[in-house]
Write a protein that holds these residues in place. Structure first.
Motif, PDB file in Angstrom:
ATOM      1  N   GLU A   1     -12.851   2.782  -0.013  1.00 15.15           N
ATOM      2  CA  GLU A   1     -12.534   3.561  -1.215  1.00 15.15           C
ATOM      3  C   GLU A   1     -11.689   2.709  -2.156  1.00 15.15           C
ATOM      4  OE1 GLU A   1      -9.623   7.268  -1.916  1.00 15.15           O
ATOM      5  OE2 GLU A   1     -11.354   7.749  -0.632  1.00 15.15           O
TER       6      GLU A   1
ATOM      7  N   CYS B   1     -17.613  -0.848   6.921  1.00 13.76           N
ATOM      8  CA  CYS B   1     -16.250  -0.369   7.139  1.00 13.76           C
ATOM      9  C   CYS B   1     -16.221   0.637   8.287  1.00 13.76           C
ATOM     10  CB  CYS B   1     -15.702   0.273   5.861  1.00 13.76           C
ATOM     11  SG  CYS B   1     -14.097   1.086   6.066  1.00 13.76           S
TER      12      CYS B   1
ATOM     13  N   GLU C   1       1.562   5.478   0.558  1.00 11.94           N
ATOM     14  CA  GLU C   1       1.181   6.549   1.471  1.00 11.94           C
ATOM     15  C   GLU C   1       1.118   7.868   0.713  1.00 11.94           C
ATOM     16  OE1 GLU C   1       0.367   6.184   4.565  1.00 11.94           O
ATOM     17  OE2 GLU C   1       0.749   4.050   4.599  1.00 11.94           O
TER      18      GLU C   1
ATOM     19  N   CYS D   1     -10.644  -0.694   3.057  1.00 11.89           N
ATOM     20  CA  CYS D   1     -11.262  -0.018   4.203  1.00 11.89           C
ATOM     21  C   CYS D   1     -10.144   0.612   5.020  1.00 11.89           C
ATOM     22  CB  CYS D   1     -12.054  -1.021   5.050  1.00 11.89           C
ATOM     23  SG  CYS D   1     -12.811  -0.307   6.530  1.00 11.89           S
ATOM     24  N   PHE D   2     -10.039   1.939   4.965  1.00 14.50           N
ATOM     25  CA  PHE D   2      -8.923   2.627   5.609  1.00 14.50           C
ATOM     26  C   PHE D   2      -8.992   2.480   7.123  1.00 14.50           C
ATOM     27  CE2 PHE D   2      -9.140   4.983   1.552  1.00 14.50           C
ATOM     28  CZ  PHE D   2      -7.831   4.810   1.141  1.00 14.50           C
ATOM     29  N   ASP D   3      -7.830   2.185   7.706  1.00  9.02           N
ATOM     30  CA  ASP D   3      -7.720   2.068   9.160  1.00  9.02           C
ATOM     31  C   ASP D   3      -7.911   3.425   9.829  1.00  9.02           C
ATOM     32  OD1 ASP D   3      -7.034   1.576  11.779  1.00  9.02           O
ATOM     33  OD2 ASP D   3      -4.895   1.379  11.382  1.00  9.02           O
TER      34      ASP D   3
ATOM     35  N   ARG E   1     -14.489   0.025  12.172  1.00 11.69           N
ATOM     36  CA  ARG E   1     -13.494   0.949  12.728  1.00 11.69           C
ATOM     37  C   ARG E   1     -14.033   1.632  13.976  1.00 11.69           C
ATOM     38  NH1 ARG E   1      -9.442  -1.580  10.516  1.00 11.69           N
ATOM     39  NH2 ARG E   1      -9.312  -1.372   8.243  1.00 11.69           N
TER      40      ARG E   1
ATOM     41  N   ASP F   1      -6.406  -7.202   2.150  1.00 12.23           N
ATOM     42  CA  ASP F   1      -6.953  -5.841   2.229  1.00 12.23           C
ATOM     43  C   ASP F   1      -8.014  -5.545   1.181  1.00 12.23           C
ATOM     44  OD1 ASP F   1      -5.508  -4.780   4.473  1.00 12.23           O
ATOM     45  OD2 ASP F   1      -3.735  -4.734   3.198  1.00 12.23           O
TER      46      ASP F   1
ATOM     47  N   THR G   1      -7.581   6.962   7.862  1.00  9.14           N
ATOM     48  CA  THR G   1      -8.329   7.729   6.866  1.00  9.14           C
ATOM     49  C   THR G   1      -7.581   7.629   5.548  1.00  9.14           C
ATOM     50  OG1 THR G   1      -9.401   9.856   6.407  1.00  9.14           O
ATOM     51  CG2 THR G   1      -7.167   9.938   7.293  1.00  9.14           C
ATOM     52  N   SER G   2      -8.173   8.151   4.492  1.00  6.48           N
ATOM     53  CA  SER G   2      -7.509   8.136   3.190  1.00  6.48           C
ATOM     54  C   SER G   2      -6.366   9.154   3.182  1.00  6.48           C
ATOM     55  CB  SER G   2      -8.522   8.463   2.088  1.00  6.48           C
ATOM     56  OG  SER G   2      -9.179   9.685   2.362  1.00  6.48           O
TER      57      SER G   2
ATOM     58  N   ALA H   1     -12.920   7.186   8.606  1.00  5.18           N
ATOM     59  CA  ALA H   1     -12.779   5.828   8.063  1.00  5.18           C
ATOM     60  C   ALA H   1     -13.845   5.583   7.006  1.00  5.18           C
ATOM     61  CB  ALA H   1     -12.903   4.801   9.192  1.00  5.18           C
TER      62      ALA H   1
ATOM     63  N   MET I   1       0.849  -1.196   0.000  1.00  6.12           N
ATOM     64  CA  MET I   1       0.000   0.000   0.000  1.00  6.12           C
ATOM     65  C   MET I   1       0.881   1.241   0.000  1.00  6.12           C
ATOM     66  SD  MET I   1      -2.935   1.073   2.747  1.00  6.12           S
ATOM     67  CE  MET I   1      -3.860  -0.390   2.322  1.00  6.12           C
TER      68      MET I   1
END
Length: 349
Positions: free
Chosen positions: A173, A104, A3, A181-183, A108, A95, A185-186, A170, A1
Motif C-alpha cells: 500500500e 508481498c 503508527e 509491504c506491511f509486516d 509474508r 522499505d 497489516t495496515s 498483509a 514509519m
C-alpha cells in the motif's frame, strides 16, 4: 514509519486516528541489521536445507519416521529462505516495495508458514521420540511411515490454515509517498488483526511449546533412570541429549524471544500507541528478535544429522514375549516394517 489505530465508540461508529498525529518509529537500524542477517541466513539456509533434501531424496533408501518429519521441516525452511532476496532488496531500499501486492502477500505467508511449520514438525518429532524412548514396545505397531506421512499432511494443513489469513491482512500500500509491504497489516486494520495475532501465538506457539517441553522432560527422565535399557547408555544417551539441547537452543534463541516481543508489540501498539518511548523500545526488540528467528532455518538442519533410526535388537534381547511380532518389525531379521528401518545400535528415530 508512523503508527495508526482505530478507536471505537458505541456499537457502530469508528474514528480513525490520523497516522501523522501518532508516534513516528525510527527504524533506520533495521535497514542495516535485516539485510545483513537475511543475507547470511539465505546463504547458510540454502546450503544446509538443500543438503538435507539432497541426502533425503538421493542418498537415503529407506526413510524413517524422523526422516519424513525432518525432510518436511527442511522444505518449510527452504520456502522461507527462497523468499528472503525480496526482503533483502526491500530493506536496502528502506522499505520501498517494488514487487507488487501478490509477492508481498507471498513473502509474508512464507514467513509464517516457515515459522509455524518449523514448530509443528519439531512437535511431531518430539512426540515421535517421546513414544519411541518412553514406550518402545507399545509404540512398535504405530510408529510407521504411513502414520508419519499422514501426520505430515495434517501438520501442513494446520499450518496453511493458521497462516492463510496473512494473505488477507498483509498487503502492499502507498504510505508516505512510497509503496510499503506491511509486516502485520495496515494501521486501519490493526484492531481486526489483534485477535488473529493472539490466536497465532497461542495455537501456533504456546500449545506446541508446551507439548515439546513435556515430551523432552519425559525423555530426559527416562534417560536418567538407571537400568539395563541401552537407551540410557553412551553414545545413545549422548546423541539424544544433544538433540534435546539443539531443540532447546532453537526455542530459547529463536522462538521464545520472538513471540514474547511480538505479543508485547501487539498489545502496546493497540493500547499504548501514543506512548512513543515504550513503542519505540518494543519495536526495536521485536525487529531484533525477528532477525534472530530467521536463524532457525539454519539450525533446523542440525537435527537431521543428529537424528538416529530406531533399534529393535535390544528389544529382542530383553523381551521373549511374542518374538515373531518383534522379528517382523526388525530389519535385522530380514522383514523390515515401515516403522523400523535399518539401524542396529541407535536410539529410536
Amino acid at each position: 514509519m508512523y503508527e495508526g489505530r482505530i478507536l471505537e465508540f458505541g456499537n457502530s461508529s469508528q474514528l480513525i486516528v490520523p497516522v501523522r498525529f501518532l508516534c513516528p518509529l525510527h527504524e533506520n537500524y533495521k535497514h542495516i541489521l535485516l539485510p545483513i542477517t537475511y543475507s547470511v541466513v539465505f546463504i547458510l539456509g540454502l546450503l544446509s536445507n538443500g543438503t538435507v533434501l539432497w541426502l533425503s531424496c538421493c542418498q537415503t533408501r529407506t526413510w524413517s519416521c524422523s526422516t519424513i518429519y525432518l525432510t518436511n521441516l527442511a522444505v518449510a525452511d527452504l520456502l522461507y529462505v527462497l523468499s528472503l532476496p525480496l526482503l533483502i532488496v526491500n530493506y536496502i531500499w528502506k522499505d520501498k516495495w517494488s514487487f507488487g501486492d501478490i509477492l508481498c502477500k507471498q513473502v509474508r505467508f512464507c514467513f509464517y508458514a516457515n515459522l509455524y511449520g518449523s514448530i509443528m514438525f519439531l512437535t511431531c518429532t518430539s512426540i515421535h521420540r517421546y513414544v519411541g524412548v518412553c514406550f518402545p514396545m507399545k509404540s512398535l505397531r504405530w510408529r510407521t511411515r504411513k502414520l508419519a506421512i499422514m501426520g505430515s499432511i495434517a501438520a501442513w494443513f494446520i499450518v496453511i490454515m493458521e497462516a492463510l489469513p496473512t494473505c488477507i491482512y498483509a498487503h502492499a500500500e502507498a504510505l508516505h509517498n512510497k509503496t510499503v509491504c506491511f509486516d502485520l497489516t495496515s494501521p486501519e486494520n490493526f484492531f481486526s488483526y489483534l485477535p488473529y495475532g493472539v490466536m497465532l501465538t497461542v495455537t501456533g506457539f504456546l500449545i506446541p511449546f508446551t507439548i515439546i517441553t513435556l515430551c523432552y522432560c519425559s525423555i530426559l527422565k527416562t534417560l536418567a533412570t538407571p537400568g539395563d535399557n541401552p537407551l540410557v547408555r553412551k553414545p545413545r544417551r549422548t546423541k539424544s541429549i544433544c538433540t534435546i539441547l539443539v531443540v532447546c537452543a532453537l526455542l530459547v534463541i529463536c522462538f521464545v524471544p520472538f513471540h514474547v516481543t511480538r505479543l508485547l508489540y501487539l498489545f502496546i501498539r493497540a493500547y499504548m500507541v501514543q506512548n512513543c518511548g515504550t513503542l519505540q523500545s518494543v519495536s526495536v526488540l521485536y525487529k531484533i528478535c525477528r532477525a534472530l528467528l530467521s536463524f532457525n532455518s539454519c539450525i533446523n538442519p542440525i537435527l537431521y544429522f543428529l537424528s538416529g533410526r530406531k533399534s529393535c535388537s535390544w528389544l529382542l534381547r530383553k523381551n521373549k514375549v511374542a518374538p515373531a511380532f518383534i522379528r517382523s518389525q526388525c530389519p535385522a531379521w530380514g522383514n523390515a516394517a515401515p516403522g523400523c528401518p535399518l539401524a542396529s545400535n541407535r536410539i529410536p528415530g
